[in-house]
Design an enzyme around this catalytic site. Structure first.
Site, PDB file in Angstrom:
ATOM      1  N   GLY A  87       0.777  -1.018  -0.089  1.00  0.00           N
ATOM      2  CA  GLY A  87       0.037   0.115  -0.149  1.00  0.00           C
ATOM      3  C   GLY A  87       0.852   0.985   0.278  1.00  0.00           C
ATOM      4  O   GLY A  87       2.142   1.068  -0.249  1.00  0.00           O
ATOM      5  N   GLY A  88       0.200   2.306   0.182  1.00  0.00           N
ATOM      6  CA  GLY A  88       0.999   3.726   0.276  1.00  0.00           C
ATOM      7  C   GLY A  88       1.759   3.786   1.249  1.00  0.00           C
ATOM      8  O   GLY A  88       2.803   4.587   1.175  1.00  0.00           O
ATOM      9  N   MET A  89       1.720   3.102   2.433  1.00  0.00           N
ATOM     10  CA  MET A  89       2.511   3.338   3.318  1.00  0.00           C
ATOM     11  C   MET A  89       3.674   2.290   3.573  1.00  0.00           C
ATOM     12  O   MET A  89       4.458   2.478   4.594  1.00  0.00           O
ATOM     13  CB  MET A  89       1.903   3.400   4.718  1.00  0.00           C
ATOM     14  CG  MET A  89       0.729   4.626   4.975  1.00  0.00           C
ATOM     15  SD  MET A  89       1.723   6.111   5.174  1.00  0.00           S
ATOM     16  CE  MET A  89       2.409   5.587   7.072  1.00  0.00           C
ATOM     17  N   VAL A  92       3.659  -5.114   3.361  1.00  0.00           N
ATOM     18  CA  VAL A  92       3.508  -5.908   4.352  1.00  0.00           C
ATOM     19  C   VAL A  92       3.712  -7.423   4.143  1.00  0.00           C
ATOM     20  O   VAL A  92       3.213  -8.001   3.111  1.00  0.00           O
ATOM     21  CB  VAL A  92       1.965  -5.938   4.762  1.00  0.00           C
ATOM     22  CG1 VAL A  92       1.499  -6.555   5.988  1.00  0.00           C
ATOM     23  CG2 VAL A  92       1.433  -4.345   4.727  1.00  0.00           C
ATOM     24  N   LYS A 107       5.088  -4.933   8.448  1.00  0.00           N
ATOM     25  CA  LYS A 107       5.103  -3.543   7.516  1.00  0.00           C
ATOM     26  C   LYS A 107       6.335  -2.818   7.437  1.00  0.00           C
ATOM     27  O   LYS A 107       6.908  -2.709   8.364  1.00  0.00           O
ATOM     28  CB  LYS A 107       3.838  -2.842   7.982  1.00  0.00           C
ATOM     29  CG  LYS A 107       3.973  -1.531   6.749  1.00  0.00           C
ATOM     30  CD  LYS A 107       2.955  -0.442   7.080  1.00  0.00           C
ATOM     31  CE  LYS A 107       1.532  -1.203   6.953  1.00  0.00           C
ATOM     32  NZ  LYS A 107       0.341  -0.105   7.128  1.00  0.00           N
ATOM     33  N   ASP A 228      -9.826   5.689   7.661  1.00  0.00           N
ATOM     34  CA  ASP A 228      -9.801   5.118   6.377  1.00  0.00           C
ATOM     35  C   ASP A 228     -10.584   3.631   6.401  1.00  0.00           C
ATOM     36  O   ASP A 228     -10.216   2.432   6.207  1.00  0.00           O
ATOM     37  CB  ASP A 228      -8.564   4.653   5.971  1.00  0.00           C
ATOM     38  CG  ASP A 228      -8.397   4.365   4.432  1.00  0.00           C
ATOM     39  OD1 ASP A 228      -9.165   4.201   3.599  1.00  0.00           O
ATOM     40  OD2 ASP A 228      -7.227   3.678   4.196  1.00  0.00           O
TER      41      ASP A 228
END
Length: 284
Positions: A87-89, A92, A107, A228
């Site tokens: 994902g954007g962060m 994982v 992550k 979110d």
């Protein structure tokens, strides 16, 4: 097979313990394993049902987690097992923590932006505040190899997004076994051409909704706003319990509103945002 389960695994349901052994890559003899739990006479049948669910989910979602072709350097004390998502962060992975020995969702973030690293640190800090069965537990946070990492509880189950994919294609004959029946039918029928003639069990859906509301209320009590909420960020465990994950966009606040973003800032996912958010009301 080894009988030396980790201390954390001792608290798990036997089915989840069996799954941990399998995911960790250790050979498990089903009959020997079940013999250790005479108080769970249906355990072998539950394991068989889980294997059928996994087979059907692979047909639905396109396969198991991706293997690690060229795995990155894992933080000390962790062994990477497979890729769970990206994902954007960050990325994982399913990983095994060595001390204490347990599986986790790890992550890794190597984004060079200071703002990104600040957000990643905030995610760890806010998620660690929460001590509620409906929120995934934080195990560890730190820095490694020029980036940061966050280890959290690995949830044995499926995302709400996956469950919603089957909710409108299977008839509700028995609410108790509806999920198992749904996933088995997915493996046998053409999904785009089949729609249920009865709705999904209302009691099951209400129970999931209540659990999610309780998890959000617990987070709000600790001054944490997730920001979110969407089906892919809600997991459902093998025993039907909700687990809220991914606090990458979370924000802290107090009664004076400290921590709220600027009025012209929108964060989250457009398809799942409240109308008030889309209108610019960040208090929503």
């Amino acid at each position: 097979m080894t009988d030396d389960f980790s201390e954390s695994s001792q608290t798990l349901d036997p089915l989840a313990r069996f799954e941990e052994e399998r995911l960790a890559g250790r050979p498990v003899d089903k009959h020997r394993f079940c013999a250790q739990f005479p108080d769970h006479p249906s355990l072998a049948a539950r394991i068989d049902a889980l294997e059928r669910l996994r087979h059907d989910l692979r047909r639905l979602t396109g396969g198991p987690p991706d293997p690690l072709a060229s795995p990155p350097n894992a933080p000390p004390g962790f062994v990477l097992k497979s890729l769970l998502g990206q994902g954007g962060m960050g990325v994982v992975y399913l990983a095994e923590q060595l001390q204490p020995k347990r599986l986790c969702a790890l992550k890794l973030s190597h984004h060079p932006s200071p703002e990104h690293q600040t957000r990643f640190s905030r995610e760890a800090e806010l998620a660690a505040r929460l001590n509620h069965p409906g929120c995934a537990t934080v195990y560890a946070f730190g820095h490694h190899d020029g980036g940061a990492f966050l280890a959290t509880e690995y949830v044995h189950g499926f995302s709400l997004r996956t469950l919603l994919q089957v909710a409108d294609v299977v008839d509700n004959h028995d609410g108790i076994s509806w999920l198992a029946d749904a996933l088995r039918c997915i493996g046998e029928r053409d999904l785009p051409n089949h729609r249920a003639t009865t709705p999904a069990p209302v009691a099951t859906m209400l129970d999931l909704g209540i659990q999610l509301a309780e998890a959000l209320a617990a987070a709000h009590d600790q001054g944490v706003i997730h920001r979110d909420i969407k089906p892919s960020n809600v997991m459902v465990t093998l025993d039907g319990r909700i687990k809220l994950i991914d606090f990458g966009l979370a924000l802290t606040y107090d009664h004076r509103g400290l921590g709220h973003p600027p009025q012209d800032t929108f964060v989250g996912t457009w398809d799942y945002a409240a109308p008030e958010q889309l209108a610019g009301n960040t208090d929503a």
